[in-house]
Design a protein around this motif. Sequence first.
Motif, PDB file in Angstrom:
ATOM      1  N   ARG A   1       0.825  -1.219   0.000  1.00 46.18           N
ATOM      2  CA  ARG A   1       0.000   0.000   0.000  1.00 46.18           C
ATOM      3  C   ARG A   1       0.849   1.254   0.000  1.00 46.18           C
ATOM      4  O   ARG A   1       0.408   2.312  -0.459  1.00 46.18           O
ATOM      5  CB  ARG A   1      -0.916   0.004   1.229  1.00 46.18           C
ATOM      6  N   ARG A   2       2.044   1.156   0.517  1.00 42.32           N
ATOM      7  CA  ARG A   2       2.956   2.302   0.550  1.00 42.32           C
ATOM      8  C   ARG A   2       3.820   2.390  -0.701  1.00 42.32           C
ATOM      9  O   ARG A   2       4.779   3.163  -0.742  1.00 42.32           O
ATOM     10  CB  ARG A   2       3.796   2.245   1.828  1.00 42.32           C
ATOM     11  N   GLY A   3       3.467   1.619  -1.721  1.00 41.75           N
ATOM     12  CA  GLY A   3       4.081   1.768  -3.033  1.00 41.75           C
ATOM     13  C   GLY A   3       5.339   0.982  -3.267  1.00 41.75           C
ATOM     14  O   GLY A   3       6.011   1.173  -4.293  1.00 41.75           O
ATOM     15  N   LEU A   4       5.684   0.060  -2.371  1.00 41.57           N
ATOM     16  CA  LEU A   4       6.914  -0.710  -2.531  1.00 41.57           C
ATOM     17  C   LEU A   4       6.699  -1.918  -3.443  1.00 41.57           C
ATOM     18  O   LEU A   4       5.604  -2.485  -3.490  1.00 41.57           O
ATOM     19  CB  LEU A   4       7.419  -1.171  -1.168  1.00 41.57           C
ATOM     20  N   ALA A   5       7.726  -2.299  -4.154  1.00 40.41           N
ATOM     21  CA  ALA A   5       7.698  -3.495  -5.006  1.00 40.41           C
ATOM     22  C   ALA A   5       8.210  -4.664  -4.161  1.00 40.41           C
ATOM     23  O   ALA A   5       9.416  -4.828  -3.988  1.00 40.41           O
ATOM     24  CB  ALA A   5       8.565  -3.296  -6.233  1.00 40.41           C
ATOM     25  N   VAL A   6       7.293  -5.443  -3.626  1.00 38.87           N
ATOM     26  CA  VAL A   6       7.633  -6.466  -2.643  1.00 38.87           C
ATOM     27  C   VAL A   6       7.665  -7.840  -3.290  1.00 38.87           C
ATOM     28  O   VAL A   6       6.714  -8.254  -3.964  1.00 38.87           O
ATOM     29  CB  VAL A   6       6.617  -6.486  -1.481  1.00 38.87           C
ATOM     30  N   THR A   7       8.773  -8.551  -3.071  1.00 39.86           N
ATOM     31  CA  THR A   7       8.838  -9.975  -3.372  1.00 39.86           C
ATOM     32  C   THR A   7       8.805 -10.699  -2.038  1.00 39.86           C
ATOM     33  O   THR A   7       9.751 -10.613  -1.251  1.00 39.86           O
ATOM     34  CB  THR A   7      10.126 -10.342  -4.131  1.00 39.86           C
ATOM     35  N   ALA A   8       7.694 -11.373  -1.757  1.00 39.04           N
ATOM     36  CA  ALA A   8       7.483 -12.051  -0.478  1.00 39.04           C
ATOM     37  C   ALA A   8       7.764 -13.534  -0.650  1.00 39.04           C
ATOM     38  O   ALA A   8       7.194 -14.182  -1.535  1.00 39.04           O
ATOM     39  CB  ALA A   8       6.052 -11.822   0.005  1.00 39.04           C
ATOM     40  N   VAL A   9       8.639 -14.057   0.176  1.00 40.94           N
ATOM     41  CA  VAL A   9       9.054 -15.459   0.073  1.00 40.94           C
ATOM     42  C   VAL A   9       8.436 -16.226   1.234  1.00 40.94           C
ATOM     43  O   VAL A   9       8.720 -15.937   2.403  1.00 40.94           O
ATOM     44  CB  VAL A   9      10.591 -15.573   0.102  1.00 40.94           C
ATOM     45  N   GLU A  10       7.578 -17.193   0.910  1.00 36.24           N
ATOM     46  CA  GLU A  10       6.807 -17.913   1.929  1.00 36.24           C
ATOM     47  C   GLU A  10       6.821 -19.411   1.616  1.00 36.24           C
ATOM     48  O   GLU A  10       6.376 -19.823   0.544  1.00 36.24           O
ATOM     49  CB  GLU A  10       5.369 -17.395   1.963  1.00 36.24           C
ATOM     50  N   PRO A  11       7.297 -20.252   2.542  1.00 36.94           N
ATOM     51  CA  PRO A  11       7.383 -21.683   2.256  1.00 36.94           C
ATOM     52  C   PRO A  11       6.048 -22.423   2.295  1.00 36.94           C
ATOM     53  O   PRO A  11       5.913 -23.487   1.693  1.00 36.94           O
ATOM     54  CB  PRO A  11       8.322 -22.209   3.350  1.00 36.94           C
ATOM     55  N   GLY A  12       5.058 -21.882   3.001  1.00 40.21           N
ATOM     56  CA  GLY A  12       3.780 -22.571   3.138  1.00 40.21           C
ATOM     57  C   GLY A  12       2.848 -22.278   1.975  1.00 40.21           C
ATOM     58  O   GLY A  12       2.478 -21.124   1.737  1.00 40.21           O
ATOM     59  N   ALA A  13       2.434 -23.318   1.245  1.00 42.08           N
ATOM     60  CA  ALA A  13       1.589 -23.113   0.065  1.00 42.08           C
ATOM     61  C   ALA A  13       0.241 -22.494   0.429  1.00 42.08           C
ATOM     62  O   ALA A  13      -0.277 -21.634  -0.290  1.00 42.08           O
ATOM     63  CB  ALA A  13       1.383 -24.434  -0.664  1.00 42.08           C
ATOM     64  N   GLY A  14      -0.353 -22.936   1.547  1.00 36.13           N
ATOM     65  CA  GLY A  14      -1.640 -22.385   1.954  1.00 36.13           C
ATOM     66  C   GLY A  14      -1.538 -20.923   2.354  1.00 36.13           C
ATOM     67  O   GLY A  14      -2.366 -20.092   1.966  1.00 36.13           O
ATOM     68  N   LEU A  15      -0.518 -20.583   3.132  1.00 37.20           N
ATOM     69  CA  LEU A  15      -0.298 -19.196   3.527  1.00 37.20           C
ATOM     70  C   LEU A  15      -0.022 -18.326   2.308  1.00 37.20           C
ATOM     71  O   LEU A  15      -0.567 -17.221   2.171  1.00 37.20           O
ATOM     72  CB  LEU A  15       0.886 -19.114   4.501  1.00 37.20           C
ATOM     73  N   ALA A  16       0.820 -18.830   1.396  1.00 36.17           N
ATOM     74  CA  ALA A  16       1.156 -18.062   0.197  1.00 36.17           C
ATOM     75  C   ALA A  16      -0.075 -17.804  -0.663  1.00 36.17           C
ATOM     76  O   ALA A  16      -0.228 -16.721  -1.246  1.00 36.17           O
ATOM     77  CB  ALA A  16       2.225 -18.798  -0.612  1.00 36.17           C
ATOM     78  N   ALA A  17      -0.979 -18.775  -0.739  1.00 43.87           N
ATOM     79  CA  ALA A  17      -2.191 -18.605  -1.542  1.00 43.87           C
ATOM     80  C   ALA A  17      -3.066 -17.490  -0.984  1.00 43.87           C
ATOM     81  O   ALA A  17      -3.624 -16.676  -1.734  1.00 43.87           O
ATOM     82  CB  ALA A  17      -2.967 -19.918  -1.603  1.00 43.87           C
ATOM     83  N   VAL A  18      -3.187 -17.431   0.338  1.00 48.60           N
ATOM     84  CA  VAL A  18      -3.972 -16.353   0.948  1.00 48.60           C
ATOM     85  C   VAL A  18      -3.297 -15.012   0.695  1.00 48.60           C
ATOM     86  O   VAL A  18      -3.950 -14.010   0.367  1.00 48.60           O
ATOM     87  CB  VAL A  18      -4.148 -16.596   2.460  1.00 48.60           C
ATOM     88  N   ALA A  19      -1.972 -14.968   0.828  1.00 48.97           N
ATOM     89  CA  ALA A  19      -1.245 -13.719   0.580  1.00 48.97           C
ATOM     90  C   ALA A  19      -1.439 -13.248  -0.861  1.00 48.97           C
ATOM     91  O   ALA A  19      -1.669 -12.052  -1.106  1.00 48.97           O
ATOM     92  CB  ALA A  19       0.236 -13.907   0.893  1.00 48.97           C
ATOM     93  N   ARG A  20      -1.378 -14.162  -1.823  1.00 50.63           N
ATOM     94  CA  ARG A  20      -1.577 -13.770  -3.220  1.00 50.63           C
ATOM     95  C   ARG A  20      -2.973 -13.189  -3.429  1.00 50.63           C
ATOM     96  O   ARG A  20      -3.146 -12.202  -4.163  1.00 50.63           O
ATOM     97  CB  ARG A  20      -1.378 -14.974  -4.145  1.00 50.63           C
ATOM     98  N   ARG A  21      -3.955 -13.799  -2.827  1.00 47.80           N
ATOM     99  CA  ARG A  21      -5.327 -13.298  -2.955  1.00 47.80           C
ATOM    100  C   ARG A  21      -5.433 -11.879  -2.409  1.00 47.80           C
ATOM    101  O   ARG A  21      -6.051 -10.999  -3.019  1.00 47.80           O
ATOM    102  CB  ARG A  21      -6.274 -14.232  -2.194  1.00 47.80           C
ATOM    103  N   ARG A  22      -4.803 -11.631  -1.280  1.00 44.53           N
ATOM    104  CA  ARG A  22      -4.891 -10.313  -0.656  1.00 44.53           C
ATOM    105  C   ARG A  22      -4.080  -9.255  -1.409  1.00 44.53           C
ATOM    106  O   ARG A  22      -4.346  -8.057  -1.280  1.00 44.53           O
ATOM    107  CB  ARG A  22      -4.406 -10.397   0.791  1.00 44.53           C
ATOM    108  N   LEU A  23      -3.109  -9.703  -2.188  1.00 44.40           N
ATOM    109  CA  LEU A  23      -2.253  -8.773  -2.927  1.00 44.40           C
ATOM    110  C   LEU A  23      -2.668  -8.621  -4.384  1.00 44.40           C
ATOM    111  O   LEU A  23      -1.942  -8.013  -5.176  1.00 44.40           O
ATOM    112  CB  LEU A  23      -0.803  -9.255  -2.856  1.00 44.40           C
ATOM    113  N   ALA A  24      -3.843  -9.121  -4.723  1.00 45.49           N
ATOM    114  CA  ALA A  24      -4.270  -9.120  -6.130  1.00 45.49           C
ATOM    115  C   ALA A  24      -4.326  -7.713  -6.715  1.00 45.49           C
ATOM    116  O   ALA A  24      -4.133  -7.522  -7.915  1.00 45.49           O
ATOM    117  CB  ALA A  24      -5.632  -9.797  -6.259  1.00 45.49           C
ATOM    118  N   GLY A  25      -4.572  -6.712  -5.891  1.00 48.08           N
ATOM    119  CA  GLY A  25      -4.663  -5.341  -6.385  1.00 48.08           C
ATOM    120  C   GLY A  25      -3.338  -4.602  -6.442  1.00 48.08           C
ATOM    121  O   GLY A  25      -3.325  -3.391  -6.719  1.00 48.08           O
TER     122      GLY A  25
END
Length: 263
Positions: free
Chosen positions: A64-88
Amino acid sequence: MEDEATRHRLRAGFDRAAEDYQRTRPVCPDRLFDDLIDRAALRPGDRVVEIGCGTGQATVPLARRGLAVTAVEPGAGLAAVARRRLAGFPAAEVVTRSFEDWRPKGAPADAVVAVNSLHWIDPALRYSKPHELLRPGGAMVVAECRWARPADADPFWTDVQEDYRAVGFEGDPPPPPERIGPWHLPPEARGLFEETASLRYPFQVRYSADDHLTNLATQSGTHALGEARRAEFLARVRHRLESLGDPRLTVTFVALLTVGRRA
């Protein structure tokens, strides 16, 4: 928690309840993220690597603060939720991989950020790998939320310690917030980073009784009990809350922010 097998086993537990994790885990206050941007000297468009993003509790405020974030997450379920929340946020991406095994592409990062995650990383790579990923002068940012118990807290928070003791829960009861001081980079990091900020942020969250139980169920200390003692512990706390009429609970935390500059 330095044993590698234990570390991998416990951090994998978060992925089994990703939606519960997202709903009930505390998020650091907005002012921490504002200070993070300021103290790390970041600007919109800067490249940030996030270690262990979970469901994106820190990733979303950073994006939201305009940063280009590459988030590294080993858990597939957690990563899927994060992707959904970052869709915008097209400048943000989530990579499903352990930080230890991940190999970056592109230019060095302007910052490496770890929020409630650094202790899960192999100690041999905890600071050396962020140092390798950063440009000269880039920022290593560590933040976390610690539980606290004010002197005037509801009696529930004192009484529930009986349930922790009954199942042999490791660790001490939460201290008063004023006893949780700023966190500093350890000696093994100081040859790699110059600490430039160490700040603290007391805050509170209101939970329903059910959400508090759900939060407890997602915690690594609860998973470490093993299935039988974990079930007994959660049943004890549930019974205690039911006996009180399932009250809403005020939970006190202290968020900590530490920033180091790459040497």
